[in-house]
Design a protein around this motif. Sequence first.
Motif, mmCIF file in Angstrom:
data_model
loop_
_atom_site.group_PDB
_atom_site.id
_atom_site.type_symbol
_atom_site.label_atom_id
_atom_site.label_comp_id
_atom_site.label_asym_id
_atom_site.label_seq_id
_atom_site.Cartn_x
_atom_site.Cartn_y
_atom_site.Cartn_z
ATOM 1 N N ALA A 299 6.426 5.054 12.359
ATOM 2 C CA ALA A 299 5.192 5.008 13.130
ATOM 3 C C ALA A 299 4.791 3.549 13.260
ATOM 4 O O ALA A 299 4.331 2.940 12.285
ATOM 5 C CB ALA A 299 4.090 5.814 12.450
ATOM 6 N N ALA A 300 5.004 2.971 14.421
ATOM 7 C CA ALA A 300 4.761 1.548 14.640
ATOM 8 C C ALA A 300 3.308 1.196 14.361
ATOM 9 O O ALA A 300 2.384 1.837 14.887
ATOM 10 C CB ALA A 300 5.136 1.161 16.067
ATOM 11 N N SER A 301 3.088 0.203 13.531
ATOM 12 C CA SER A 301 1.732 -0.177 13.145
ATOM 13 C C SER A 301 0.943 -0.747 14.311
ATOM 14 O O SER A 301 -0.290 -0.708 14.306
ATOM 15 C CB SER A 301 1.790 -1.204 12.010
ATOM 16 N N GLN A 302 1.622 -1.281 15.321
ATOM 17 C CA GLN A 302 0.916 -1.849 16.471
ATOM 18 C C GLN A 302 0.441 -0.777 17.449
ATOM 19 O O GLN A 302 -0.401 -1.034 18.299
ATOM 20 C CB GLN A 302 1.836 -2.856 17.193
ATOM 21 N N ASP A 303 1.015 0.423 17.329
ATOM 22 C CA ASP A 303 0.681 1.490 18.279
ATOM 23 C C ASP A 303 -0.159 2.602 17.669
ATOM 24 O O ASP A 303 -0.685 3.448 18.393
ATOM 25 C CB ASP A 303 1.971 2.105 18.853
ATOM 26 N N SER A 304 -0.258 2.663 16.365
ATOM 27 C CA SER A 304 -0.987 3.755 15.727
ATOM 28 C C SER A 304 -1.639 3.255 14.442
ATOM 29 O O SER A 304 -1.269 2.206 13.910
ATOM 30 C CB SER A 304 -0.044 4.927 15.410
ATOM 31 N N LEU A 305 -2.598 4.023 13.964
ATOM 32 C CA LEU A 305 -3.284 3.689 12.718
ATOM 33 C C LEU A 305 -2.392 4.068 11.540
ATOM 34 O O LEU A 305 -1.901 5.194 11.450
ATOM 35 C CB LEU A 305 -4.610 4.436 12.634
ATOM 36 N N VAL A 306 -2.160 3.139 10.646
ATOM 37 C CA VAL A 306 -1.273 3.384 9.513
ATOM 38 C C VAL A 306 -2.111 3.571 8.253
ATOM 39 O O VAL A 306 -3.241 3.085 8.152
ATOM 40 C CB VAL A 306 -0.268 2.227 9.322
ATOM 41 N N TYR A 307 -1.522 4.260 7.290
ATOM 42 C CA TYR A 307 -2.227 4.584 6.047
ATOM 43 C C TYR A 307 -1.467 4.061 4.832
ATOM 44 O O TYR A 307 -1.399 4.709 3.792
ATOM 45 C CB TYR A 307 -2.427 6.097 5.951
ATOM 46 N N ASN A 308 -0.903 2.866 4.980
ATOM 47 C CA ASN A 308 -0.140 2.272 3.888
ATOM 48 C C ASN A 308 -0.978 2.103 2.631
ATOM 49 O O ASN A 308 -0.520 2.345 1.507
ATOM 50 C CB ASN A 308 0.419 0.911 4.309
ATOM 51 N N GLY A 309 -2.226 1.660 2.798
ATOM 52 C CA GLY A 309 -3.081 1.428 1.641
ATOM 53 C C GLY A 309 -3.403 2.697 0.886
ATOM 54 O O GLY A 309 -3.380 2.719 -0.351
ATOM 55 N N ALA A 310 -3.680 3.785 1.622
ATOM 56 C CA ALA A 310 -3.993 5.052 0.965
ATOM 57 C C ALA A 310 -2.793 5.579 0.191
ATOM 58 O O ALA A 310 -2.936 6.079 -0.939
ATOM 59 C CB ALA A 310 -4.438 6.076 2.002
ATOM 60 N N VAL A 311 -1.613 5.449 0.777
ATOM 61 C CA VAL A 311 -0.405 5.928 0.103
ATOM 62 C C VAL A 311 -0.133 5.116 -1.159
ATOM 63 O O VAL A 311 0.191 5.667 -2.221
ATOM 64 C CB VAL A 311 0.801 5.866 1.064
ATOM 65 N N GLU A 312 -0.265 3.789 -1.082
ATOM 66 C CA GLU A 312 -0.053 2.941 -2.256
ATOM 67 C C GLU A 312 -1.069 3.266 -3.347
ATOM 68 O O GLU A 312 -0.732 3.280 -4.532
ATOM 69 C CB GLU A 312 -0.164 1.467 -1.854
ATOM 70 N N ALA A 313 -2.298 3.541 -2.952
ATOM 71 C CA ALA A 313 -3.337 3.859 -3.933
ATOM 72 C C ALA A 313 -3.026 5.156 -4.673
ATOM 73 O O ALA A 313 -3.116 5.223 -5.909
ATOM 74 C CB ALA A 313 -4.697 3.955 -3.240
ATOM 75 N N LEU A 314 -2.642 6.172 -3.924
ATOM 76 C CA LEU A 314 -2.328 7.459 -4.562
ATOM 77 C C LEU A 314 -1.102 7.356 -5.454
ATOM 78 O O LEU A 314 -1.054 7.941 -6.543
ATOM 79 C CB LEU A 314 -2.112 8.525 -3.482
ATOM 80 N N TYR A 369 7.663 8.623 -0.684
ATOM 81 C CA TYR A 369 7.219 7.461 -1.442
ATOM 82 C C TYR A 369 6.311 7.829 -2.604
ATOM 83 O O TYR A 369 6.395 7.226 -3.685
ATOM 84 C CB TYR A 369 6.509 6.484 -0.511
ATOM 85 N N LEU A 370 5.403 8.787 -2.402
ATOM 86 C CA LEU A 370 4.507 9.181 -3.495
ATOM 87 C C LEU A 370 5.292 9.655 -4.707
ATOM 88 O O LEU A 370 5.011 9.277 -5.850
ATOM 89 C CB LEU A 370 3.549 10.279 -3.024
ATOM 90 N N ILE A 371 6.278 10.500 -4.451
ATOM 91 C CA ILE A 371 7.096 11.020 -5.559
ATOM 92 C C ILE A 371 7.915 9.901 -6.185
ATOM 93 O O ILE A 371 8.003 9.775 -7.410
ATOM 94 C CB ILE A 371 8.006 12.156 -5.059
ATOM 95 N N PHE A 372 8.503 9.072 -5.334
ATOM 96 C CA PHE A 372 9.373 7.999 -5.828
ATOM 97 C C PHE A 372 8.615 7.035 -6.737
ATOM 98 O O PHE A 372 9.010 6.780 -7.876
ATOM 99 C CB PHE A 372 9.983 7.244 -4.644
ATOM 100 N N LYS A 373 7.500 6.486 -6.240
ATOM 101 C CA LYS A 373 6.802 5.467 -7.010
ATOM 102 C C LYS A 373 6.115 6.050 -8.238
ATOM 103 O O LYS A 373 6.128 5.430 -9.316
ATOM 104 C CB LYS A 373 5.777 4.753 -6.125
ATOM 105 N N SER A 374 5.525 7.229 -8.115
ATOM 106 C CA SER A 374 4.841 7.834 -9.256
ATOM 107 C C SER A 374 5.808 8.114 -10.401
ATOM 108 O O SER A 374 5.518 7.828 -11.567
ATOM 109 C CB SER A 374 4.142 9.125 -8.827
ATOM 110 N N SER A 375 6.959 8.667 -10.084
ATOM 111 C CA SER A 375 7.930 8.986 -11.135
ATOM 112 C C SER A 375 8.508 7.720 -11.752
ATOM 113 O O SER A 375 8.735 7.650 -12.966
ATOM 114 C CB SER A 375 9.051 9.866 -10.567
ATOM 115 N N TYR A 376 8.727 6.699 -10.932
ATOM 116 C CA TYR A 376 9.241 5.440 -11.482
ATOM 117 C C TYR A 376 8.227 4.812 -12.431
ATOM 118 O O TYR A 376 8.586 4.361 -13.537
ATOM 119 C CB TYR A 376 9.563 4.461 -10.357
ATOM 120 N N GLU A 377 6.958 4.757 -12.035
ATOM 121 C CA GLU A 377 5.942 4.155 -12.883
ATOM 122 C C GLU A 377 5.791 4.934 -14.191
ATOM 123 O O GLU A 377 5.556 4.341 -15.242
ATOM 124 C CB GLU A 377 4.597 4.126 -12.143
#
Length: 381
Positions: A299-314, A369-377
């Motif tokens: 999902a191109a960030s220049q064409d749509s609203l991205v939720y990178n921050g929310a995903v990283e936070a969760l 990503y949520l599963i990947f990062k949470s399990s790694y941490e």
Amino acid sequence: MDCFQTSPSSSWIYPTVILCLYGFFSTMRPSEPFLAPYLTGPSKNLTSEEITNEVFPVWTYSYLLLLLPVYKPVIILQGVSFIVTWLMLLFAHGVKAMQVMEFFFGMVTATEVAYYAYIYSVVSPEHYQRVSGYCRSVMLAAYTVASVLAQLLVSLARLPYFYLNAISLASVSLACLCSLFLPMPRKSLFFHAKRSLEVEKSPSREAAVEEAPEWEAPGWAEEKPTSRVPTVSGQLAGGRGRSARADSSAWGVCVRWVRDLRQCYSCRRLLYWSLWWASSTAGYNQVVNYIQVLWDSKAASQDSLVYNGAVEALATFGGAVAALAVGHVNVSWDLLGELALAIFSVVNAASLFLMHQTTSIWVCYAAGYLIFKSSYELVKL
């Protein structure tokens, strides 16, 4: 001596507070979840191919080159590198400038090992687990706060990515200031000798010269009895005696280091853990480095609203809670360690495969990503 031992800087509380403050401000960087959109946006005007093939790889190799396990000076160096990195993100332009920026960020991540190594040089062994848990949980909490703040500012306030980097610069500058208040360690990270209150009744001169003091490596082995450093009056107290003892001590350190290294890695569990740690950290760094490029392709960030921050936070919030809990809970890795490594490695591999195959940004966000990062941490703790 009693006064020094009761001073704030000699207790475990004072360095822990400063370390937590440093960890919070150095990690509270709201610009990080939106780095790729910032670089490809109008501020820097780089292409996805340029940041993928020319800019981001610089961080990977500079990180490997600059690993420096030292104490307070390296933590200060990390703080200065933080400031240089975000100054360049704000005011430098072009591929070459961004490559230099990635080099300094590589120095930031390479010197991160000094942050945790410092704990073991100023904190007594009985507080290792608790202080590590505090510092880790504070850093993860700071990253969570930064990610939530970034998402709110981007989604609701429509704040340009440039100002997220300005906030990050202010935060890392405070972290650099905090690093100046860290007390200098009074013992070596790897070896430190303890003098015994008892002296051998009749040591011979030869034995005194040839015997190396006992050394211990904090963190790997159990606490050893206090070592004995024989003292002899007369000629041994002179210049030649001191020189002979210094040579013997240096040789004793080398012998002890090789012996401890062989003993540590003769433990099968430790060997497996070290191999898993090295490979998983390398893979994790690669994923974190390029994940925003993958998101941008979904999902191109220049064409749509991205939720990178929310995903990283969760993804980070679960790790922060786990870090705080692990600091107070004893886990039997003898029984669960290898099984946990195997299970979470399979889970992470499945998450990566899913992120690559799916065409939905939401599946890539949540199931990947949520599963990947949470399990790694969780396993990293």
